[in-house]
Scaffold this motif. Structure first.
Motif, PDB file in Angstrom:
ATOM      1  N   ASN A 222      -7.402  37.770 -14.392  1.00 28.95           N
ATOM      2  CA  ASN A 222      -6.946  38.340 -13.134  1.00 28.95           C
ATOM      3  C   ASN A 222      -7.036  37.342 -11.995  1.00 28.95           C
ATOM      4  O   ASN A 222      -6.388  37.486 -10.980  1.00 28.95           O
ATOM      5  CB  ASN A 222      -7.781  39.570 -12.778  1.00 28.95           C
ATOM      6  CG  ASN A 222      -7.404  40.752 -13.640  1.00 28.95           C
ATOM      7  OD1 ASN A 222      -6.243  40.882 -14.033  1.00 28.95           O
ATOM      8  ND2 ASN A 222      -8.362  41.593 -13.954  1.00 28.95           N
ATOM      9  N   GLU A 223      -7.885  36.335 -12.171  1.00 27.31           N
ATOM     10  CA  GLU A 223      -8.123  35.405 -11.074  1.00 27.31           C
ATOM     11  C   GLU A 223      -7.136  34.248 -11.073  1.00 27.31           C
ATOM     12  O   GLU A 223      -6.891  33.633 -10.043  1.00 27.31           O
ATOM     13  CB  GLU A 223      -9.553  34.858 -11.170  1.00 27.31           C
ATOM     14  CG  GLU A 223     -10.588  35.948 -11.016  1.00 27.31           C
ATOM     15  CD  GLU A 223     -12.017  35.430 -11.157  1.00 27.31           C
ATOM     16  OE1 GLU A 223     -12.231  34.205 -11.182  1.00 27.31           O
ATOM     17  OE2 GLU A 223     -12.931  36.267 -11.237  1.00 27.31           O
ATOM     18  N   GLY A 224      -6.608  33.910 -12.262  1.00 19.41           N
ATOM     19  CA  GLY A 224      -5.726  32.756 -12.356  1.00 19.41           C
ATOM     20  C   GLY A 224      -6.502  31.492 -12.691  1.00 19.41           C
ATOM     21  O   GLY A 224      -5.961  30.393 -12.663  1.00 19.41           O
ATOM     22  N   ASN A 225      -7.772  31.655 -13.031  1.00 12.44           N
ATOM     23  CA  ASN A 225      -8.576  30.463 -13.301  1.00 12.44           C
ATOM     24  C   ASN A 225      -8.237  29.807 -14.632  1.00 12.44           C
ATOM     25  O   ASN A 225      -8.436  28.611 -14.789  1.00 12.44           O
ATOM     26  CB  ASN A 225     -10.076  30.788 -13.228  1.00 12.44           C
ATOM     27  CG  ASN A 225     -10.480  31.860 -14.219  1.00 12.44           C
ATOM     28  OD1 ASN A 225      -9.817  32.889 -14.322  1.00 12.44           O
ATOM     29  ND2 ASN A 225     -11.550  31.624 -14.940  1.00 12.44           N
ATOM     30  N   VAL A 268      -1.523  45.543 -17.043  1.00 14.76           N
ATOM     31  CA  VAL A 268      -1.611  44.169 -17.569  1.00 14.76           C
ATOM     32  C   VAL A 268      -2.489  43.395 -16.608  1.00 14.76           C
ATOM     33  O   VAL A 268      -2.681  43.799 -15.463  1.00 14.76           O
ATOM     34  CB  VAL A 268      -0.256  43.417 -17.622  1.00 14.76           C
ATOM     35  CG1 VAL A 268       0.463  43.646 -18.909  1.00 14.76           C
ATOM     36  CG2 VAL A 268       0.601  43.721 -16.426  1.00 14.76           C
ATOM     37  N   THR A 269      -3.001  42.282 -17.074  1.00  9.94           N
ATOM     38  CA  THR A 269      -3.758  41.422 -16.161  1.00  9.94           C
ATOM     39  C   THR A 269      -2.770  40.716 -15.240  1.00  9.94           C
ATOM     40  O   THR A 269      -1.580  40.653 -15.531  1.00  9.94           O
ATOM     41  CB  THR A 269      -4.543  40.355 -16.943  1.00  9.94           C
ATOM     42  OG1 THR A 269      -3.717  39.889 -18.010  1.00  9.94           O
ATOM     43  CG2 THR A 269      -5.819  40.919 -17.495  1.00  9.94           C
ATOM     44  N   GLN A 270      -3.275  40.188 -14.135  1.00  8.06           N
ATOM     45  CA  GLN A 270      -2.384  39.473 -13.220  1.00  8.06           C
ATOM     46  C   GLN A 270      -1.725  38.274 -13.909  1.00  8.06           C
ATOM     47  O   GLN A 270      -0.585  37.961 -13.664  1.00  8.06           O
ATOM     48  CB  GLN A 270      -3.157  38.987 -11.986  1.00  8.06           C
ATOM     49  CG  GLN A 270      -3.270  40.036 -10.895  1.00  8.06           C
ATOM     50  CD  GLN A 270      -4.512  40.892 -11.013  1.00  8.06           C
ATOM     51  OE1 GLN A 270      -4.982  41.187 -12.102  1.00  8.06           O
ATOM     52  NE2 GLN A 270      -5.061  41.314  -9.887  1.00  8.06           N
ATOM     53  N   TYR A 271      -2.470  37.603 -14.776  1.00 10.33           N
ATOM     54  CA  TYR A 271      -1.923  36.427 -15.455  1.00 10.33           C
ATOM     55  C   TYR A 271      -2.075  36.581 -16.960  1.00 10.33           C
ATOM     56  O   TYR A 271      -3.180  36.771 -17.454  1.00 10.33           O
ATOM     57  CB  TYR A 271      -2.632  35.149 -15.000  1.00 10.33           C
ATOM     58  CG  TYR A 271      -2.489  34.943 -13.513  1.00 10.33           C
ATOM     59  CD1 TYR A 271      -1.333  34.385 -12.983  1.00 10.33           C
ATOM     60  CD2 TYR A 271      -3.486  35.361 -12.635  1.00 10.33           C
ATOM     61  CE1 TYR A 271      -1.163  34.229 -11.615  1.00 10.33           C
ATOM     62  CE2 TYR A 271      -3.331  35.217 -11.264  1.00 10.33           C
ATOM     63  CZ  TYR A 271      -2.170  34.662 -10.759  1.00 10.33           C
ATOM     64  OH  TYR A 271      -2.003  34.521  -9.412  1.00 10.33           O
ATOM     65  N   THR A 272      -0.959  36.552 -17.670  1.00 11.11           N
ATOM     66  CA  THR A 272      -0.966  36.556 -19.127  1.00 11.11           C
ATOM     67  C   THR A 272      -0.215  35.308 -19.534  1.00 11.11           C
ATOM     68  O   THR A 272       0.982  35.187 -19.252  1.00 11.11           O
ATOM     69  CB  THR A 272      -0.238  37.796 -19.671  1.00 11.11           C
ATOM     70  OG1 THR A 272      -0.832  38.957 -19.083  1.00 11.11           O
ATOM     71  CG2 THR A 272      -0.336  37.885 -21.179  1.00 11.11           C
TER      72      THR A 272
END
Ligand code: SF4
Lengths: 473, 217
Positions: A222-225, A268-272
């Motif tokens: 979710n953070e984009g890390n 969904v998560t922010q980043y997949t």
């Protein structure tokens, strides 16, 4: 990073955790929210039960054909330019990762949260090799500053209150956060970690899925890390358990719907992100090398027995969020890498039953975990299977065997049993006050950290004898 | 034996034990067919769209406050510069954007200064997504010479253009394009966020705190 505690001494750790009221508050806040959000997400997804059945079937299909999918994944990942490595156990896996880092003369390594990385002891191994390890997930960053291990597989810093985090950040962040509210602290972590992302030589991630037909690995955050850990550095290393395989991206999508709803209550998560090999000719960015370390560490053994079903696990954390024991004692008390119900099943595989026999017993068998598990793992049954193995291998200490022996003797003789309870209950009632027993001889192990409900004025059996099946009129 | 051979042998040994002593050798085609059958009747295992029209469903998903996304409908590519300056003005940002090598972006118009690459502390960047997904309100980018992944990750404000014709109904419809096997395929759904401190939701954890979708057509 403190030395990972072994799973021995569970009772002592559970006792200490129960005596810590702040811990209970911290855990209750996050698990409570997680439970509510999951319920809402499942409520808005009427197909959930059917999707669960299918999710379990997908994972079972993969495990039943695991050799086939491992080879297919290896072939496709290699074709995409990634180097595939194999590790029989934790030590081998950590050694492969540190070797890649030292050969690349890496000074700074960024890590995107991966429970497998914890399982193979990567944080320690990197530090021992003299490599600066930067945890980039916010919660992992917090526990790195606190020199702790994760206490939850989705929210590793669940046991830390906002005040704790402020103290850590004010001590460590240069410049310090503007204020101690969550937004200012997140902004401060963003500032501090941004420099590290851009300066790292190697980025290490886990994988939520390994896609056999494309050779891609998939991360969700979710953070984009994860994207920031894996794009700027020269080398991207993935460590993943061999059970993470899925036949195709389509299958990954079906499981993704289950994973995210069960974990955070999102759709969904922010980043997949699907990572398929290193940077291509002309690509605007991306790592020049990609390495994938496939880790066994006990999994191939599980393929052959009832614990095979545990290989379905997609690490969503729902079972611990809904576990009455986890919510009382938190994750650290379990002692292993994985806490909660799934940890109680997995830790004996990873650390051996002798070192972790208390874990399968630290369970009320209320079955909430398997009701919420998105891939329908029969956690209760598997915990019971460990109990049986523990009993059969004479792991139970003498006092427990004797106690159960006496109880078994009485339970098979109803008259004796009722005589015993008729004697014991009035005595117990003497110690009760306002419905609760705060202290009682021989019950210190229970009453030291919690109260015991005072027995009802009349036992069920005596009321049943008086009123019969209809109850009082 | 190498670790690889050991692991594969151990897996086969386990499968044999688990399946009554014999390892059923099946042709890859058979395994593939069984895998495909597990995805039959997708409608039974996925949520339905909030409304049947994918573009309308995508717009409604983006309006969900939980996503932290804003969306503008833009009549066509020619109207894009105006929509972009409108957004920058609303947020009191300079008319300055990090862009990729995509020619549709480098000439955004006289009033907008564009540059590459995206700086680590960039205020705003713009990308063109290859697809949108109505089921979730996601946009998808595939890494390429003219598609830097970092442009979507580094800025505080990320503007993303997607054509209405490229809105796919479900995640499964996107999965078909995974066979293109780009180095990175990123599905982005809303702005970056975290709940790691006591469960409080905070935007802009590592990635953009603001995501603005420019839906063309
Ligand atoms: S056992 Fe089930 S509920 Fe627990 S983490 Fe694994 S998938 Fe989630």
């Amino acid at each position: 990073m403190g030395a990972p505690e072994k799973s021995e001494n569970f009772k002592q750790r559970a006792h200490d955790a129960l005596a810590d009221p702040n811990l209970k508050t911290a855990i209750e806040r996050t698990t409570g929210t997680a439970e509510t959000k999951r319920a809402a997400a499942i409520g808005a997804f009427p197909e959930f039960q059917a999707a669960r059945v299918r999710g379990a079937a997908i994972k079972d299909h993969v495990i039943a054909n695991l050799d086939h999918y491992l080879i297919e994944f290896e072939r496709n990942a290699t074709e995409a330019g990634a180097h595939v490595h194999w590790a029989r156990d934790a030590k081998e896996a950590a050694a492969i990762v540190t070797r890649i880092c030292t050969e690349a003369e890496a000074k700074i390594v960024t890590r995107a949260k991966s429970m497998l990385g914890e399982e193979i002891g990567l944080p320690h191994a990197l530090e021992d090799a003299g490599i600066e390890r930067v945890e980039t997930d916010l919660a992992e960053h917090i526990i790195q500053l606190a020199h702790e291990r994760p206490s939850h597989i989705i929210w590793p810093a669940m046991h830390r209150t906002r005040e704790d985090v402020a103290e850590l950040f004010f001590k460590d962040h240069q410049p310090p956060p503007d204020a101690d509210d969550p937004a200012s602290m997140v902004a401060s972590a963003r500032r501090v970690l941004r420099e590290k992302f851009m300066a790292a030589d190697v980025g290490i991630s886990g994988a939520n899925f390994l896609v056999a037909d494309t050779g891609a690995t998939c991360t969700v955050t979710n953070e984009g890390n994860a994207e920031l850990s894996t794009t700027p550095p020269r080398i991207h290393i993935v460590t993943a358990g061999i059970e993470k395989l899925v036949p195709s991206t389509d299958h990954a999508m079906a499981l993704l719907r289950l994973l995210v709803r069960s974990a955070t209550g999102g759709e969904v998560t922010q980043y997949t992100t699907f990572h398929c090999g290193p940077k291509r000719v002309g690509d605007a960015d991306g790592p020049e090398e990609m390495h994938i370390v496939l880790v066994d560490n006990g999994r191939s053994r599980m393929v052959g027995d009832e614990f095979r079903q545990m290989l379905r696990c997609i690490r969503c954390g729902a079972c611990m969020n809904h576990c009455v024991v986890y919510r009382q004692i938190g994750g650290h008390a379990y002692g292993g890498t994985y806490p909660g119900p799934m940890g109680a099943v997995l830790t004996p595989v990873l650390d051996g039953l002798a070192a972790s026999r208390d874990l399968p017993h630290a369970c009320t068998l209320n079955g909430r975990c398997e009701e919420v598990c998105p891939v329908r793992i029969p956690l209760k049954t598997l915990l019971k299977a460990w109990r049986v193995r523990s009993w059969d291998s004479q792991q139970e200490v003498g006092a427990v065997r004797m106690g159960l022996g006496i109880w078994g003797f009485a339970a098979r003789r109803p008259r004796l049993y009722h005589f015993g309870t008729r004697l014991a209950l009035p005595v117990m009632r003497l110690f009760g006050k306002g419905g609760w027993i705060r202290k009682m001889p021989l019950a210190g192990g229970w009453t030291e950290t919690r109260d015991l409900p005072k027995p009802a004025a009349r036992s069920f059996m005596s009321q049943h004898a008086k009123y019969g099946n209809g109850g009082p009129k | 034996m190498s670790a690889r051979d050991d692991i594969i042998a151990a897996v086969r040994e386990g499968l044999k034990r688990g399946q009554g002593g014999a390892l059923p050798r099946r042709a890859p085609a058979e395994i593939r067919a069984e895998a495909a059958a597990l995805l039959a009747g997708l409608d039974e295992i996925r949520p339905s769209l909030v409304t049947p029209d994918p573009v309308e469903a995508f717009i409604q998903k983006c309006a969900n406050p939980a996503l932290g996304v804003t969306l503008d409908r833009v009549a066509g590519w020619a109207a894009l510069p105006q929509a972009v300056t409108g957004y920058l003005d609303r947020h009191e940002l300079p008319h300055r954007l990090a862009v990729s090598g995509d020619p549709r972006l480098s000439a955004l118009g006289p009033g907008i200064e564009t540059h590459a690459p995206c700086a680590p502390d960039e205020a705003a960047a713009i990308s063109i997504a290859s697809w949108g997904v109505a089921e979730t309100g996601s946009v998808v980018i595939h890494s390429a010479p003219d598609q830097p992944i970092l442009n979507a990750m580094l800025p505080r404000h990320w503007l993303v253009v997607v054509e209405a014709a490229k809105i796919l109904p479900f995640l499964d419809d996107y999965a078909t394009f995974a066979s293109l096997r780009p180095r990175n395929a990123v599905l982005i759904t809303g702005s970056s966020g975290t709940t790691d401190i006591e469960g409080y939701f905070v935007r802009g954890a590592h990635g953009p705190g603001f995501v603005h979708v420019l839906l063309i057509g």
